[in-house]
Design an enzyme around this catalytic site. Structure first.
Site, PDB file in Angstrom:
ATOM      1  N   LEU A 111       1.825 -14.895  -9.092  1.00 17.09           N
ATOM      2  CA  LEU A 111       1.863 -13.435  -9.267  1.00 17.09           C
ATOM      3  C   LEU A 111       0.811 -13.059 -10.300  1.00 17.09           C
ATOM      4  CD1 LEU A 111       3.307 -10.703  -8.673  1.00 17.09           C
ATOM      5  CD2 LEU A 111       4.814 -11.221 -10.602  1.00 17.09           C
ATOM      6  N   TYR A 144     -16.217  -4.660  -7.750  1.00 15.75           N
ATOM      7  CA  TYR A 144     -15.369  -3.684  -8.449  1.00 15.75           C
ATOM      8  C   TYR A 144     -16.095  -3.113  -9.677  1.00 15.75           C
ATOM      9  CZ  TYR A 144     -11.565  -6.017  -5.827  1.00 15.75           C
ATOM     10  OH  TYR A 144     -10.774  -6.584  -4.849  1.00 15.75           O
TER      11      TYR A 144
HETATM   12  P1  NAD Z   1      -1.654  -2.578  -4.057  1.00 16.85           P
HETATM   13  O1  NAD Z   1      -0.941  -2.819  -2.783  1.00 16.85           O
HETATM   14  O2  NAD Z   1      -1.461  -3.513  -5.176  1.00 16.85           O
HETATM   15  O3  NAD Z   1      -1.265  -1.101  -4.467  1.00 16.85           O
HETATM   16  C1  NAD Z   1      -1.864  -0.487  -5.559  1.00 16.85           C
HETATM   17  C2  NAD Z   1      -1.272   0.894  -5.686  1.00 16.85           C
HETATM   18  O4  NAD Z   1       0.114   0.760  -5.994  1.00 16.85           O
HETATM   19  C3  NAD Z   1      -1.903   1.680  -6.818  1.00 16.85           C
HETATM   20  O5  NAD Z   1      -2.020   3.016  -6.401  1.00 16.85           O
HETATM   21  C4  NAD Z   1      -0.880   1.537  -7.941  1.00 16.85           C
HETATM   22  O6  NAD Z   1      -0.921   2.636  -8.812  1.00 16.85           O
HETATM   23  C5  NAD Z   1       0.419   1.468  -7.167  1.00 16.85           C
HETATM   24  N1  NAD Z   1       1.469   0.702  -7.858  1.00 16.85           N
HETATM   25  C6  NAD Z   1       1.379  -0.539  -8.372  1.00 16.85           C
HETATM   26  N2  NAD Z   1       2.554  -0.924  -8.871  1.00 16.85           N
HETATM   27  C7  NAD Z   1       3.401   0.095  -8.691  1.00 16.85           C
HETATM   28  C8  NAD Z   1       4.767   0.286  -8.980  1.00 16.85           C
HETATM   29  N3  NAD Z   1       5.492  -0.648  -9.583  1.00 16.85           N
HETATM   30  N4  NAD Z   1       5.339   1.473  -8.650  1.00 16.85           N
HETATM   31  C9  NAD Z   1       4.618   2.432  -8.025  1.00 16.85           C
HETATM   32  N5  NAD Z   1       3.330   2.321  -7.704  1.00 16.85           N
HETATM   33  C10 NAD Z   1       2.728   1.142  -8.032  1.00 16.85           C
HETATM   34  O7  NAD Z   1      -3.217  -2.397  -3.709  1.00 16.85           O
HETATM   35  P2  NAD Z   1      -4.535  -2.916  -4.401  1.00 16.85           P
HETATM   36  O8  NAD Z   1      -4.485  -2.781  -5.869  1.00 16.85           O
HETATM   37  O9  NAD Z   1      -5.643  -2.285  -3.699  1.00 16.85           O
HETATM   38  O10 NAD Z   1      -4.531  -4.447  -4.015  1.00 16.85           O
HETATM   39  C11 NAD Z   1      -4.143  -5.446  -4.923  1.00 16.85           C
HETATM   40  C12 NAD Z   1      -5.328  -6.213  -5.435  1.00 16.85           C
HETATM   41  O11 NAD Z   1      -5.890  -6.975  -4.379  1.00 16.85           O
HETATM   42  C13 NAD Z   1      -6.481  -5.316  -5.893  1.00 16.85           C
HETATM   43  O12 NAD Z   1      -6.241  -4.716  -7.128  1.00 16.85           O
HETATM   44  C14 NAD Z   1      -7.625  -6.284  -5.849  1.00 16.85           C
HETATM   45  O13 NAD Z   1      -7.627  -7.099  -7.002  1.00 16.85           O
HETATM   46  C15 NAD Z   1      -7.304  -7.078  -4.598  1.00 16.85           C
HETATM   47  N6  NAD Z   1      -7.968  -6.547  -3.384  1.00 16.85           N
HETATM   48  C16 NAD Z   1      -8.786  -7.374  -2.688  1.00 16.85           C
HETATM   49  C17 NAD Z   1      -9.424  -6.920  -1.558  1.00 16.85           C
HETATM   50  C18 NAD Z   1     -10.320  -7.835  -0.797  1.00 16.85           C
HETATM   51  O14 NAD Z   1     -11.065  -7.364   0.081  1.00 16.85           O
HETATM   52  N7  NAD Z   1     -10.289  -9.116  -1.044  1.00 16.85           N
HETATM   53  C19 NAD Z   1      -9.238  -5.599  -1.102  1.00 16.85           C
HETATM   54  C20 NAD Z   1      -8.386  -4.776  -1.824  1.00 16.85           C
HETATM   55  C21 NAD Z   1      -7.746  -5.269  -2.943  1.00 16.85           C
END
Ligand code: NAD
Length: 367
Positions: A111, A144
């Protein structure tokens, strides 16, 4: 269409191999020293699926058990030989410790904190808060634009004695535009992060024109001690993963793909398990703009209520119990803390099945 089912057929046959091998197989043939590749397995499968005629069935190099035929038993033996050459099967998660040992031999937290869409300043604070709350895995990417902030957040936590460098696991990604100059890209990420080594670097997207060269640059950096583990992101077809894996030497430790209850990545997860490769979920909560859909899902909400947890916590716990590393992104201090408080409860088998039944094969992202 037929190709879509090949991995499923392969998995069924793999199970068959272990179930029936003591009764039906010649052990001498199983010890055949020939090295088989995924392509050999495909060739034999295609041959069998094409319903061969009698005259096709003798004296071929794929007759592993020397019975004058190419048949399903040869396929089982080939599969076994292939697996014994690979690390085979995704390693299990230690849910107590919150880690998994990758096929590279390194231990990785299951995690972590994601930093997509965070500014440099937000990334610094979020990473610092996360480390303070107990997280030890951080996910960033060159694209990013916040690796410098991530590095500062790490340094702040180290300076305050919250953790040591060795205790944390930093992932970054090589962007597609850098694939033809991987060596420089790796050094630039190290410099921006302010680190001597990166725990895991992954290619951000499949790009058949030059991703093999980029991966080979990462392999070279592993030799040089700049990277510890290497892997992939955004490879959605088994054939595409095999293409890269068969053209390179180090088996990818991890595949990071969009994965959540509405897109559970079962096919790819099963496929990469053959390489001992672990699935990591991006958009674990559905991603910005989509979290409300998953949080408001009736099944997830009901399970959350039953455990006195939030929907976010239930979804994250589902990821871990499903064998997906999860990296929820947030710049909200309270959410960051909330997302880490998932080691004090567990979902029942019935609840896991209820969430498994939510699969819609629906990606929220368009790439
Ligand atoms: P996510 O599914 O983690 O969702 C993020 C969203 O959820 C944000 O708007 C955040 O404010 C909200 N959130 C988080 N915790 C919360 C909670 N406890 N209650 C309410 N809302 C909450 O989406 P993400 O951040 O885009 O994806 C996770 C990570 O994966 C990214 O930060 C990045 O590091 C990685 N990522 C990788 C790729 C890739 O192409 N490899 C693409 C997108 C993201």
């Amino acid at each position: 269409m037929r190709k879509r089912f090949l991995p499923i057929i392969m998995t069924v046959l793999m199970v068959l191999t272990f179930c029936i091998s003591p009764m039906t197989m010649q052990t001498g043939a199983a010890e055949n020293s020939t090295i088989y590749t995924i392509q050999d397995i495909r060739n034999l499968q295609d041959f069998l699926l094409a319903k061969p005629t009698e005259e096709d069935l003798s004296g071929k190099p794929y007759d592993l058990n020397d019975d004058g035929r190419w048949d399903v038993f040869d396929l089982c033996l080939m599969k076994r030989a292939y697996l014994s050459e690979r690390s085979a099967y995704a390693p299990p998660f230690d849910l107590e410790k919150g880690t998994v040992t990758l096929n590279s031999g390194y231990e990785m937290p299951i995690l972590g904190i994601g930093t997509y869409m965070l500014s440099t300043a937000q990334a610094e604070d979020s990473v610092y808060w996360a480390l303070r709350d107990g997280y030890r895995l951080i996910d960033t990417a060159r694209i990013y634009g916040n690796e410098t902030g991530v590095g500062k957040g790490i340094q702040r936590a180290i300076d305050e004695g919250i953790c040591t460098r060795e205790e944390i696991f930093v992932t970054t990604k090589m962007w597609t535009a850098d694939y033809s100059n991987g060596e420089n890209a790796i050094q630039a990420s190290l410099d921006r992060l302010g680190l001597d080594y990166i725990d895991l670097m992954i290619l951000h997207h499949s790009q058949p024109s030059n991703d093999v060269a980029a991966y080979q640059a990462m392999e070279q950096a592993v030799e040089e001690g700049k990277l510890r583990s290497i892997g992939l992101s955004n490879y959605y077809e088994p054939e595409d993963f095999d293409r890269l894996a068969n053209a390179t030497s180090i088996i990818p430790a991890l595949l990071q793909n969009e994965t959540h209850p509405y897109h559970q990545s079962g096919l790819m997860k099963t496929h990469i398990a053959q390489y001992g490769t672990v699935m990591e979920s991006w958009y674990p909560l559905g991603g910005r703009g989509h979290t409300a859909t998953l949080f408001g899902d009736e099944t997830i909400s009901a399970i959350a209520e039953a455990h006195g947890k939030t929907s976010a916590q239930v979804i994250l716990r589902w990821h871990l119990q499903s064998g997906h590393i999860a990296i929820p992104g947030s710049s909200n201090e309270a959410h960051i803390q909330e997302n880490f408080e998932i080691f004090d409860f567990s979902l029942t088998d019935a609840e896991m099945q209820q969430i498994a039944a939510l699969e819609k094969d629906e990606r929220f992202s368009t790439y």
